[in-house]
Enzyme design. Sequence first.
Site, PDB file in Angstrom:
ATOM      1  N   GLU A   6       0.822  -1.207   0.000  1.00 25.82           N
ATOM      2  CA  GLU A   6       0.000   0.000   0.000  1.00 25.82           C
ATOM      3  C   GLU A   6       0.867   1.273   0.000  1.00 25.82           C
ATOM      4  O   GLU A   6       0.601   2.201  -0.734  1.00 25.82           O
ATOM      5  CB  GLU A   6      -0.898  -0.029   1.249  1.00 25.82           C
ATOM      6  N   ASP A   7       1.897   1.288   0.826  1.00 23.87           N
ATOM      7  CA  ASP A   7       2.595   2.546   1.093  1.00 23.87           C
ATOM      8  C   ASP A   7       3.993   2.670   0.500  1.00 23.87           C
ATOM      9  O   ASP A   7       4.604   3.724   0.620  1.00 23.87           O
ATOM     10  CB  ASP A   7       2.710   2.763   2.616  1.00 23.87           C
ATOM     11  N   ASP A  25     -23.752  -4.824  38.717  1.00 16.76           N
ATOM     12  CA  ASP A  25     -22.819  -5.866  38.299  1.00 16.76           C
ATOM     13  C   ASP A  25     -21.479  -5.311  37.832  1.00 16.76           C
ATOM     14  O   ASP A  25     -20.903  -5.769  36.873  1.00 16.76           O
ATOM     15  CB  ASP A  25     -23.439  -6.794  37.262  1.00 16.76           C
TER      16      ASP A  25
END
Length: 740
Positions: A93-94, A276
């Site tokens: 991608e980069d 709780d």
Amino acid sequence: MNTYTPPSPAEEDRIIEEAYQDVLRAYIASNHRKKVEIIERAFRFAKEAHRGVRRRSGEPYILHPIAVAKIVISELGLGSTSICAAFLHDVVEDTEFTLDDIRNAFGPKIAEIVDGLTKISGGIFGDRSSMQAENFKKLLLSMSNDIRVVLIKIADRLHNMRTLGSMRPEKQFKIAGETLYIYAPLAHRLGLFKIKLELEDLAFRYEHPQKYAEIMEKLSEGADHREEIVEKFVGPVRKKLDEAGFKYEIKARVKSAYSIFNKMRNKNIPFEEIYDVYAVRVIFENDDDALEHIKCWQIYTFFSEGHRLHPDRLRDWISTPKANGYRALHLTAMGPEGKWIEVQIRSRKMDEIAELGYAAHWKYKSGVSEEESELDAWMNTIKDILAHPEPNAIDFLDTIKLNLFASEIYVFTPKGDLVTLPAGATVLDLAFAIHTHLGIHCIAGKINHRLVPLSHKLDSGDQVEIITSDSQSPQPEWLEFCKSAKAQTRIRSLLRKDERQLTARGKTIFKELMESEGIEPSNEFITKVLANYQLKTREELYLMLANDEINLSAKELTDIRSRRSSMWKRLLRNPFSLRKKNSPKKHPPVNRKETYILHPDDKQPNFITAPCCTPIPGDDVLGFVEEDESVVVHKVSCQEAMRLKSAYGPRLLAVEWGKGSDSFLATISIDGIDRLGILEELVATISQRLGINIRSLNIEATHEVFHCKLTALVDNADTVEEICVALLKIKGIKFAQRIS
Ligand code: MN
């Protein structure tokens, strides 16, 4: 904000190498095969590829893939292939390297996973909702090919969420919104409970920073006391476990900030009333699978002997595991000081499956065929939905989301087959779950010999017979009471098929009419006809003709034809020339990278508060930039805003309230048990004690119960909360919450 000051290059390199060694140590300590060589190469490759690049925070980029790899080994327990893919996940991608480079260096499997991760990068949701659906489909498809793609994607998202602080606010909203909308439910579905909780907590922290801080402070304030209570509670059980020769571990847990916040909001109760908050987990060592069930129930009796148990809160996820493979025995018992404490009983194996979800299945491949088939069934539903594509992207997402969020019920067919359905599912859902043919012709159901309608909601344990009739066919209103994604998709596509047939018939009617009148059906003529009925498409025209909703008589056709064509021609050449004239003037563009301060006092013309959630000063808000550059301000928690956030991220705008003195109308809904004088007390509390101006008061009473709607003039949201808290202290008032 960039607060990072880079150390010397040598020091930075030392930090990177140390982070990498940390991953390696975790890998070597795991019980995977030791394929250190390929991991070393993947790391060196990624480090070289990202050299010189920095993250928004200023850190060297490579620290991100290292952190993702660390999550992959330490929190997901995955092996060398996944670790390598994590190191390499942003390379294609980069950087300049291609998928082929990765395939050549690391083989087809790692390349395939990196490819899957590259395809779904850049966020699931693009600028347009169609892109968003497209990306989401890719994610789901890659998930059914190799689940590791999604697991690494979740690790990637987890690290991005942990480092979200360095992003711009409007980016934070988008990423946090996406995380709540898709990633947390996905993690839940895959059984990654710990990661799901952390994702939710992180998203909550960025969406409601102040509320997050408040809850965290209260949690840490009470920590010592909580420990004491839990110790007192488990003391006697420890003794029994020791006597019975168990090897075990008891962990005290605290509910997550996000789930506390949700409870406070949904039930409108203060922190102190959430009972709780306390939870205890017993994990026991077990080497005989055959005894696992019995041991769980044995420990259950240890709790039941000394404590009062909450009758409605026994959950047996052992006999019927959840669809994501989760197994455990849950009970809730009364602890010291009258506090309810939730107890989860699990074997070590159950615990690992619960924490690691699907990832743990590799480790225990032999013994989990049953759970695997449950998960397979879910994956098949997803594939099924993908095989019947929805033309409308938002519909598609909503359908999938249904399937992600829903918790399950278990019902039986007359033959005793178990069918898992989302909670709230109806007879019709079951019919479609068994077979599409049954769904199409379903007219009713039979539960315990009683006839029930199609829309009847099923309960876990129901044994249901489907009654069909050949004359039955799908109706649009079916969509309203179907809960399961499968039924929804099928009904929609069946209805569309009907529509297509009608459209075809309408087209024939139109053609025949043209022929009999001797009219040439030119584009120009059809445009005139459409304009005459104010329709946008030919399909609409055909559909209306087929449904007899319009009747094109010979006279009408002649009328339309003889109309002056000049205007239509002009319109055709420039379809916007007319609309432009009337469209409202655009507002000056807003800078989406800035945080806008809303001044409650002087009205900003292009800022509008959303009618769906009517935010007032004090609420956490965000802006959504419309096409004409006006900004609609929503509450961050608004359902509609949630949808917009995930669908149209780039149009988000960070907005904050400034100081102001103006007042706002807020409506509070109040329920209570009627008694003499309660109304006076209510009014006195608000107007005298709190000094607040009541604008209107509407009361409805039936028998002992009354409902009241009160509108008051307030300065901000905190005041409304103050009013609600004060009202709840009045004897007889059971509910008080702001509704707008
Ligand atoms: Mn990444």
